[in-house]
Design a protein around this motif. Structure first.
Motif, short mmCIF file in Angstrom:
data_model
loop_
_atom_site.label_atom_id
_atom_site.label_comp_id
_atom_site.label_asym_id
_atom_site.label_seq_id
_atom_site.Cartn_x
_atom_site.Cartn_y
_atom_site.Cartn_z
N ILE A 292 0.59 -1.33 -0.17
CA ILE A 292 -0.09 -0.09 -0.11
C ILE A 292 0.79 1.09 -0.10
N GLN A 293 0.34 2.29 -0.01
CA GLN A 293 0.88 3.67 0.08
C GLN A 293 1.30 4.29 1.50
N VAL A 294 2.54 4.25 1.87
CA VAL A 294 2.80 4.58 3.34
C VAL A 294 3.78 5.67 3.28
N VAL A 295 3.34 6.60 4.48
CA VAL A 295 4.14 7.69 4.54
C VAL A 295 4.95 7.45 5.89
N VAL A 296 6.08 7.72 5.93
CA VAL A 296 6.93 7.74 7.21
C VAL A 296 7.25 9.14 7.92
N LEU A 297 6.60 9.70 8.72
CA LEU A 297 7.00 10.98 8.90
C LEU A 297 8.23 11.37 9.25
N ASP A 298 9.02 12.34 8.81
CA ASP A 298 10.37 12.57 9.34
C ASP A 298 10.31 13.53 10.30
N ASP A 299 11.48 14.02 10.93
CA ASP A 299 11.62 14.77 12.21
C ASP A 299 10.88 16.05 11.78
#
Length: 334
Positions: A292-299
């Motif tokens: 799926i489409q995944v976004v991992v938050l950056d700092d």
């Protein structure tokens, strides 16, 4: 001749009674405790239930037998605390915030309190200030914390509409929350929180009852939420810690050796789940990114969320006791 027969019969009867008493004593020596969980049978915390049971049996030479009931076989998540307090079940595990309304139970849900998983592990060390305060608090609620287990990354979101990155992305979205602070966080981000049992998230996403669900990486994976939601946001704003709590009266009724075996076994499981949760998070993230489409938050994105969620932290502090506030400062200083 008759007297000899009666004497022999008497000895036989006495022997039978002695054997029966020994058999009864042996059978009654085993104490059975029922242990309720709610996560899927394949989840590493459900496996940890089995590990705990095996360790207790080994340390007590079979005197204590733990019967394990994962996947909500006995009770749903929010019913377990009442079941433990009333003695309907002996031991249960659940997120700390489910057990009581005390501020200490919500500590794990303070947004971005923990820098990472290792920081959360340090905070919940069995000989640390947090577990000590939690134990004292739960004792007043007639429960005995045996230890904690690590679920892993939490406050991650599965949804079926669009990537959730900026606060404005949450506008008008109905999102499943898992506790008081997570509900406040959804409101602060602009969404509408709704309470829903973990086992209901899949259908909720599938039929549109909810637009998204706050849960954890491994839950999005093992509960197959990725089939119902085509997007996931990995925020790691919190780390899930499951308390393993026992009915206090039941615990106090055990022998000292049995009590020690329970606490030692829980300590061992604490460490294995801390290690395994990190591995499982990494594995689940890789799987989700492939499907799926995944976004991992950056700092930078986390900092933006933390600013928006500051009122949630302030709200917790306003109801915290001096001891609870002091523990937070201790955690931040680790």
């Amino acid at each position: 001749m008759r007297g000899k027969t009666m004497k022999k019969t008497g000895k036989t009867t006495l022997g039978f009674l002695c054997a029966s008493l020994l058999t009864f004593s042996s059978a009654s020596a085993e104490t059975v405790l029922r242990y309720a969980g709610t996560l899927p049978v394949t989840h590493h915390l459900s496996e940890a239930q089995k590990t705990f049971a095996a360790l207790v049996a080994e340390k007590t030479n079979g005197e204590l037998k733990i019967e394990v009931y994962p996947a909500g076989q006995l009770y749903k998540a929010h019913d377990i605390p009442t079941a433990v307090v009333t003695g309907a079940v002996d031991i249960g595990f659940n997120l700390t915030n489910v057990w009581t309304r005390d501020a200490v139970s919500d500590i794990n849900d303070i947004p971005f309190l923990y820098r990472d998983a290792n920081h959360a592990e340090q905070a919940w060390a069995p000989d640390g200030q947090l577990f000590d305060l939690y134990t004292k608090t739960l004792a007043a609620r007639q429960m005995k914390p045996l230890g904690v287990m690590f679920f892993g990354s939490l406050f991650d979101i599965s949804n079926n509409d669009k990537p959730l990155v900026k606060p404005e992305d949450f506008a008008g979205m109905k999102i499943r929350a898992y506790g008081a602070l997570s509900s406040e966080a959804v409101r602060a981000l602009g969404g509408s929180p709704t309470t829903m049992d973990p086992g209901e998230m899949y259908l909720g996403l599938q039929n549109g009852t909810i637009d998204g669900a706050i849960t954890g990486l491994t839950s999005i994976d093992t509960r197959k939420l990725w089939e119902a939601g085509s997007h996931a946001t990995i925020a790691q704003a919190a780390f899930g810690v499951f308390a393993v709590n026992m009915n206090l009266a039941k615990f106090n009724g055990l022998t000292e050796n049995q009590q020690t075996a329970l606490m030692e076994s829980a300590r061992e499981v604490f460490q294995t789940t801390a290690d395994e949760s990190a591995r499982q998070d990494e594995q689940s993230l890789a799987f989700l990114q492939e499907n799926i489409q995944v976004v991992v938050l950056d700092d930078e994105q986390k900092a933006a969320w933390a600013k928006i969620l500051a009122p949630v932290v302030e709200g917790w502090q306003s109801r915290a006791s001096d001891d609870e506030a002091a523990v937070i400062e201790w955690i931040r200083g680790l």
